[in-house]
Design a protein around this motif. Structure first.
Motif, PDB file in Angstrom:
ATOM      1  N   MET A   1       0.844  -1.165   0.000  1.00  0.00           N
ATOM      2  CA  MET A   1       0.000   0.000   0.000  1.00  0.00           C
ATOM      3  C   MET A   1       0.896   1.236   0.000  1.00  0.00           C
ATOM      4  SD  MET A   1      -2.813   1.159   2.855  1.00  0.00           S
ATOM      5  CE  MET A   1      -3.973  -0.095   2.361  1.00  0.00           C
ATOM      6  N   ALA A   2       0.557   2.200  -0.785  1.00  0.00           N
ATOM      7  CA  ALA A   2       1.344   3.424  -0.874  1.00  0.00           C
ATOM      8  C   ALA A   2       1.225   4.206   0.431  1.00  0.00           C
ATOM      9  CB  ALA A   2       0.850   4.281  -2.036  1.00  0.00           C
ATOM     10  N   THR A   3       2.296   4.857   0.804  1.00  0.00           N
ATOM     11  CA  THR A   3       2.284   5.680   2.012  1.00  0.00           C
ATOM     12  C   THR A   3       2.649   7.113   1.661  1.00  0.00           C
ATOM     13  OG1 THR A   3       4.589   5.212   2.533  1.00  0.00           O
ATOM     14  CG2 THR A   3       2.930   3.728   3.468  1.00  0.00           C
ATOM     15  N   GLU A   4       2.314   8.007   2.566  1.00  0.00           N
ATOM     16  CA  GLU A   4       2.606   9.414   2.382  1.00  0.00           C
ATOM     17  C   GLU A   4       2.972   9.991   3.737  1.00  0.00           C
ATOM     18  OE1 GLU A   4       0.183  13.332   0.868  1.00  0.00           O
ATOM     19  OE2 GLU A   4      -0.348  11.374   0.049  1.00  0.00           O
ATOM     20  N   ASN A  34      -0.686   4.644  12.763  1.00  0.00           N
ATOM     21  CA  ASN A  34      -1.532   4.225  11.645  1.00  0.00           C
ATOM     22  C   ASN A  34      -2.723   3.401  12.125  1.00  0.00           C
ATOM     23  OD1 ASN A  34      -0.752   4.866   8.717  1.00  0.00           O
ATOM     24  ND2 ASN A  34       1.210   4.586   9.741  1.00  0.00           N
TER      25      ASN A  34
END
Length: 85
Positions: A1-4, A34
């Protein structure tokens, strides 16, 4: 999953508690934050959705008279008091 990445300023006692729990669980601070955010968003998304549905129903005139609600609640309380609920 992409993170920012983003920055959050928290009170010192919150950070210390977070670090304590992270250490006890052998998890990172990031992981715990998270998890907390997921739970918060899940809870509040549900609440916002229900409120939005309620407002839309009221806008459509789908309302229940206050006296009817109170009468039903009194009946439920009476049944519960008699052990029938």
């Amino acid at each position: 999953m992409a993170t920012e990445a983003f920055t959050v300023r928290a009170e010192s006692d919150i950070v210390h508690q977070l670090d304590f729990i992270a250490g006890a669980l052998d998890r990172s601070r990031n992981y715990l934050v998270n998890q907390a955010l997921r739970e918060y968003l899940k809870t509040h998304a549900w609440q916002v959705e229900k409120i939005t549905q309620g407002i839309a129903a009221a806008d459509r005139g789908e309302l229940v008279n206050h006296d009817d609600v109170m009468r039903e609640m009194e009946e439920l309380i009476e049944q519960k008091a008699k052990g029938r609920a």
